[in-house]
Write an enzyme that holds these catalytic residues in place. Structure first.
Site, PDB file in Angstrom:
ATOM      1  N   TYR A  12      -1.169   4.417  10.649  1.00  0.00           N
ATOM      2  CA  TYR A  12      -1.543   3.450  11.676  1.00  0.00           C
ATOM      3  C   TYR A  12      -0.352   3.253  12.603  1.00  0.00           C
ATOM      4  O   TYR A  12       0.785   3.122  12.144  1.00  0.00           O
ATOM      5  CB  TYR A  12      -1.922   2.101  11.051  1.00  0.00           C
ATOM      6  CG  TYR A  12      -3.247   2.103  10.336  1.00  0.00           C
ATOM      7  CD1 TYR A  12      -4.438   2.282  11.031  1.00  0.00           C
ATOM      8  CD2 TYR A  12      -3.320   1.893   8.962  1.00  0.00           C
ATOM      9  CE1 TYR A  12      -5.660   2.283  10.377  1.00  0.00           C
ATOM     10  CE2 TYR A  12      -4.529   1.882   8.291  1.00  0.00           C
ATOM     11  CZ  TYR A  12      -5.707   2.071   9.001  1.00  0.00           C
ATOM     12  OH  TYR A  12      -6.913   2.069   8.348  1.00  0.00           O
ATOM     13  N   LYS A  58       1.446   1.847   7.304  1.00  0.00           N
ATOM     14  CA  LYS A  58       1.768   1.017   8.460  1.00  0.00           C
ATOM     15  C   LYS A  58       2.662   1.760   9.443  1.00  0.00           C
ATOM     16  O   LYS A  58       3.266   2.777   9.128  1.00  0.00           O
ATOM     17  CB  LYS A  58       2.456  -0.275   8.013  1.00  0.00           C
ATOM     18  CG  LYS A  58       1.502  -1.278   7.386  1.00  0.00           C
ATOM     19  CD  LYS A  58       0.288  -1.579   8.260  1.00  0.00           C
ATOM     20  CE  LYS A  58       0.630  -2.325   9.521  1.00  0.00           C
ATOM     21  NZ  LYS A  58      -0.557  -2.541  10.402  1.00  0.00           N
ATOM     22  N   HIS A  61      -0.912   1.468  16.216  1.00  0.00           N
ATOM     23  CA  HIS A  61      -1.175   0.269  17.029  1.00  0.00           C
ATOM     24  C   HIS A  61      -0.122   0.123  18.115  1.00  0.00           C
ATOM     25  O   HIS A  61       0.615  -0.868  18.188  1.00  0.00           O
ATOM     26  CB  HIS A  61      -1.209  -0.978  16.141  1.00  0.00           C
ATOM     27  CG  HIS A  61      -2.270  -0.951  15.081  1.00  0.00           C
ATOM     28  ND1 HIS A  61      -3.617  -1.013  15.374  1.00  0.00           N
ATOM     29  CD2 HIS A  61      -2.185  -0.861  13.719  1.00  0.00           C
ATOM     30  CE1 HIS A  61      -4.315  -0.968  14.253  1.00  0.00           C
ATOM     31  NE2 HIS A  61      -3.475  -0.865  13.244  1.00  0.00           N
ATOM     32  N   GLU A  89      -5.998   4.759  13.719  1.00  0.00           N
ATOM     33  CA  GLU A  89      -6.942   3.837  14.351  1.00  0.00           C
ATOM     34  C   GLU A  89      -7.668   4.403  15.544  1.00  0.00           C
ATOM     35  O   GLU A  89      -8.612   3.765  16.041  1.00  0.00           O
ATOM     36  CB  GLU A  89      -6.237   2.527  14.743  1.00  0.00           C
ATOM     37  CG  GLU A  89      -5.288   2.617  15.919  1.00  0.00           C
ATOM     38  CD  GLU A  89      -3.871   2.994  15.527  1.00  0.00           C
ATOM     39  OE1 GLU A  89      -2.987   2.892  16.383  1.00  0.00           O
ATOM     40  OE2 GLU A  89      -3.650   3.410  14.365  1.00  0.00           O
ATOM     41  N   ASP A  94      -3.026  -6.897  15.201  1.00  0.00           N
ATOM     42  CA  ASP A  94      -2.385  -5.580  15.245  1.00  0.00           C
ATOM     43  C   ASP A  94      -2.426  -4.995  16.650  1.00  0.00           C
ATOM     44  O   ASP A  94      -1.572  -4.178  17.015  1.00  0.00           O
ATOM     45  CB  ASP A  94      -3.082  -4.605  14.283  1.00  0.00           C
ATOM     46  CG  ASP A  94      -2.619  -4.789  12.849  1.00  0.00           C
ATOM     47  OD1 ASP A  94      -1.411  -4.947  12.635  1.00  0.00           O
ATOM     48  OD2 ASP A  94      -3.461  -4.779  11.943  1.00  0.00           O
ATOM     49  N   ARG A 102       0.835  -1.200   0.000  1.00  0.00           N
ATOM     50  CA  ARG A 102       0.000   0.000   0.000  1.00  0.00           C
ATOM     51  C   ARG A 102       0.873   1.254   0.000  1.00  0.00           C
ATOM     52  O   ARG A 102       2.088   1.192   0.174  1.00  0.00           O
ATOM     53  CB  ARG A 102      -0.925  -0.001   1.223  1.00  0.00           C
ATOM     54  CG  ARG A 102      -2.024  -1.041   1.167  1.00  0.00           C
ATOM     55  CD  ARG A 102      -2.789  -1.144   2.480  1.00  0.00           C
ATOM     56  NE  ARG A 102      -1.980  -1.754   3.547  1.00  0.00           N
ATOM     57  CZ  ARG A 102      -2.422  -1.975   4.771  1.00  0.00           C
ATOM     58  NH1 ARG A 102      -3.660  -1.616   5.107  1.00  0.00           N
ATOM     59  NH2 ARG A 102      -1.646  -2.534   5.683  1.00  0.00           N
TER      60      ARG A 102
END
Length: 371
Positions: A94, A75, A96, A118, A270, A15
């Site tokens: 993101y 990510k 996490h 998130e 995740d 991505r």
């Protein structure tokens, strides 16, 4: 503002933070966009397409991080990327953080402003920047699990829908949120027997209205989880507590009591996973076996379908990213409480309560940091 888009470097992550269409929007608003060469190759968007959209192409990630006021990724940053961050630079991606103490420590040391997709919220509840990837991951979970159920991949050798005269597989889905509802839609389409477990009656009612008799809805308690997990051919974990570590709903003991060759797909990995036996895997080596049960625990599942995932993600992130670029991060967060909810680490301080509690750091109110 100068926006930087580095090429993703996590294992089999294809991505990209911004599509060419999103780049064009930024340029139209008077911003500069610097894209690392080949960053969009995984979605079929070459450097020429980004140049046409108005981006400048950088030779490497060092150039992107050095020049950009804001880094837009997909990510969580890897160690080499964290080392490139600088105080006051905005990172929007993101994160996490709850199950990842090393990343949190690195981001704190960087002094950067780290906003997590998130935990951004929306009016009426929900997580608008997590939802697109949860949709993708929920739908992928069934096909990943079906693949893992094949004998050649360690599974018991069961076809999800069965055939005439042969019973279908039983799929148990833990959680009736975005992941669970999307997994259930795909699962019933295969002809499998589908059970969705959740502690929210309202969520179960939504599944019942959506799928009717094609899916059984079950209230979540110890007895029901144990009963259905033991008899399942596939269990999909899709339980989320925003920003916090996922609850361990399936114990190691319960995994040992599952059918030999059964499959678990932990979409919550995740955030640490909801199976006690789960640990993160990669697309290069996606599964492992514990007590004769196949575990599929890939931490970036949507990365396997980067075209779908990137465009779905950009549809959701673009308005927020534009707000940050137009107003600067302080003004943007002060004006938008939902975007402010995404602030996880800022100037060396943890500004998201669940992350602070999970990792044992002092919690600092975002408003205090903004002031």
């Amino acid at each position: 503002m100068k926006i930087g888009v580095p090429k993703e470097i996590k294992n089999h992550e294809y991505r990209v933070g911004l599509t060419p269409s999103s780049v064009r929007e930024f340029v139209a608003h008077g911003h500069e966009v610097l894209v690392e060469t080949n960053a969009g190759a995984g979605i079929g968007a070459g450097d020429a397409v980004y140049r046409k959209a108005g981006a400048t192409i950088a030779a490497n990630a060092d150039e992107v991080f050095a020049a950009a006021d804001m880094i837009v990724k997909v990510k969580e940053p890897q160690a080499v990327e964290i080392a490139r961050l600088r105080p006051g630079q905005v990172l929007f991606t993101y994160l996490h953080l709850a199950p990842d103490p090393e990343q949190c420590k690195g981001l704190m040391a960087s002094g950067a402003v780290c906003i997590a997709y998130e935990t951004v919220t929306q009016p009426g509840g929900g997580l608008p920047l997590l939802a697109p990837m949860s949709e993708v991951a929920g739908r992928m979970a069934v096909q990943a699990g079906a693949h893992s159920l094949e004998k050649a991949h360690g599974g018991m050798g069961v076809l999800l829908g069965g055939v005439a005269g042969v019973a279908p597989a039983k799929i148990v889905i833990l959680g009736a949120g975005v992941v669970g509802s999307n997994a259930a839609q795909i699962a019933v389409g295969t002809g499998a027997q589908v059970v969705v477990i959740d502690r929210s009656i309202d969520a179960l009612r939504r599944i019942d209205r959506l799928l009717g008799a094609r899916a059984m809805t079950v209230f979540s308690n110890f007895d029901n989880i144990e009963q259905h997990v033991r008899s399942a051919d596939m269990v999909i974990g899709g339980v989320l507590i925003p920003g916090a570590a996922a609850p361990k709903l399936v114990s190691r003991q319960l995994v040992s009591e599952m059918k030999p060759g059964a499959v678990v797909v932990d979409v919550a990995i995740d955030q640490g996973g909801c199976f006690e036996t789960a640990h993160a895997t990669t697309h290069a080596d996606p599964t492992y076996v514990v007590d004769h049960v196949v575990h599929y625990c890939v931490a970036n599942m949507p990365g396997a379908v980067p075209r779908t995932s990137t465009f779905a993600l950009n549809n959701a992130t673009l308005p927020f990213t534009l707000q940050l670029a137009e107003n600067g991060w302080k003004a943007a967060l002060a004006a938008n409480a939902h975007l402010k909810a995404g602030l996880n680490v800022c100037a060396g301080k943890v500004t998201y309560r669940e992350v602070a509690e999970a990792l044992g750091h002092p919690f600092h109110e975002p408003d205090a940091v903004l002031a």
